[in-house]
Design an enzyme around this catalytic site. Sequence first.
Site, short mmCIF file in Angstrom:
data_model
loop_
_atom_site.label_atom_id
_atom_site.label_comp_id
_atom_site.label_asym_id
_atom_site.label_seq_id
_atom_site.Cartn_x
_atom_site.Cartn_y
_atom_site.Cartn_z
CD GLU A 14 -1.78 2.24 1.82
OE1 GLU A 14 -1.47 3.19 1.07
OE2 GLU A 14 -1.84 2.32 3.05
CB CYS A 53 -1.42 6.87 1.85
SG CYS A 53 -2.58 5.78 2.69
#
Length: 501
Positions: free
Chosen positions: A269, A303
Amino acid sequence: MFRRLSTLKVSRMRGFSALVQTKALVNGNWIDSCSRQTFEVKNPANGQVIGHVPDMTVEDAQQAINAAKQAYESKEWRSLTAKDRSNMLKKWHQLIEQNAQEIAEIMTAESGKPINESRGEVVYGNAFVEWFAEEARRIYGEIVPSGQPNREVIVMKQPIGVAALITPWNFPLAMITRKAGAALAAGCTVVVKPSEDTPLTALAVAKLAEQAGIPKGVINVVTTKQAAPIGELFCKSPDVRGISFTGSTQVGKLLFRNSADGIKRVCLELGGNAPFIVFNSANVEKAVDGAMASKFRNCGQTCVSANRFFVQEGIYDKFVSQLKQRVEALKIGDGKSADVQIGPLINKMQYDKVSGFVEDARDKKANIIVGGKGLQELGSLFYAPTIVTDVPTSAHIYTEEVFGPVVSIIKFKDEAEAVQKANDTQRGLAGYFYSENLQQVFRVAKRLEVGMVGVNEGIISAPEAPFGGVKESGVGREGSRHGIDDYVDIKYICMGNLKYD
């Protein structure tokens, strides 16, 4: 020795300090590094040292891998029923819930995150433990109709073995529980390497896992500043069968490359560059609410934070005006205060990156309408929430992830232009857009090249939803029923020469 956390009231000290660990966890033992070296954990709001933890070596990490392998192969874990694993995870969930305030205080002290956000992360992160406790009993196999009368085709899912989990500082609890919850539910054992900036939260939740009765060696936590050699060990060790990493695209590529020889299961990720599109048909007030939530949570250090704002020319001035008012009203300060909305950046490297991006935009004739400076009167890592307009395509904030409290706004004419600009990046984690036009909603949602889309919504993460990206934003999915997939192998069993007569 551990030093008192400055944010803690004396009346709460005993309950809080019980969760503060100054040693790493390997094979059920709280230990020092074999080198006896430690490193400081600092509060980014004021620079004070709040603790010391072991600076574990490659040798220490190998011990943790050995412990995880032994625990995986033992009857205490691998042979447990799904129900038994589920019950242990439920107990862990219960203990995290009971200690939520103490964990939040640790998190705020080491990450600078406002206390209300830390409380929210404990709830959010703990939801993954609860979710995967339930999913442990739903790792279904299959019986597939055979093409031959004397055969049965059986498909089952089995744990891959030892998983190495490398987690970031921006969500020091949730990124552990989202990974470890899935791995443990599947029957794997884990070695966790938390960020050197936020190890205390990781050790606190590991302590609660121990109290929940999860057997020794099933969860190991290696605190270290030696990220590169230990990461290489995880990639090269034949006993580590899976790696899950949340962090930068650059490091993710390195881990991916180094894991190739061992054909490991890899879940990455990685970085994002999320577009936030506001169409003329949008409800501007709701779009501003969504922008504030998506951009300024954790000081923009997420993020999935909105990174590039594309606003259609018909509502551009209205959106910018309302957003400016909201940004100017943000309360900035030490996260221990309940009314603070924006805390410090995590470290000097991050501060320099954010301020450098803004100065680059300024030099390239972008318009800084709010902020654009450090707030040294509050502390060396505080940066003012900033809005930049008239951003040229050559500016770093146009093409790169800022990871800070900076909004860059670009005006566009029509839908095709917005989608083209939104997709003009090698990253594809999250994307957001606001529109009240149903036809447009379906068109744009399908055309955005991202793994997750927020339509008229700025906060999209949830335990029941698959989290992950496309392009250079990673591989695999975390959360949801798909979060188990990276921790199980599919085995086909052919039962032959059966007689049914």
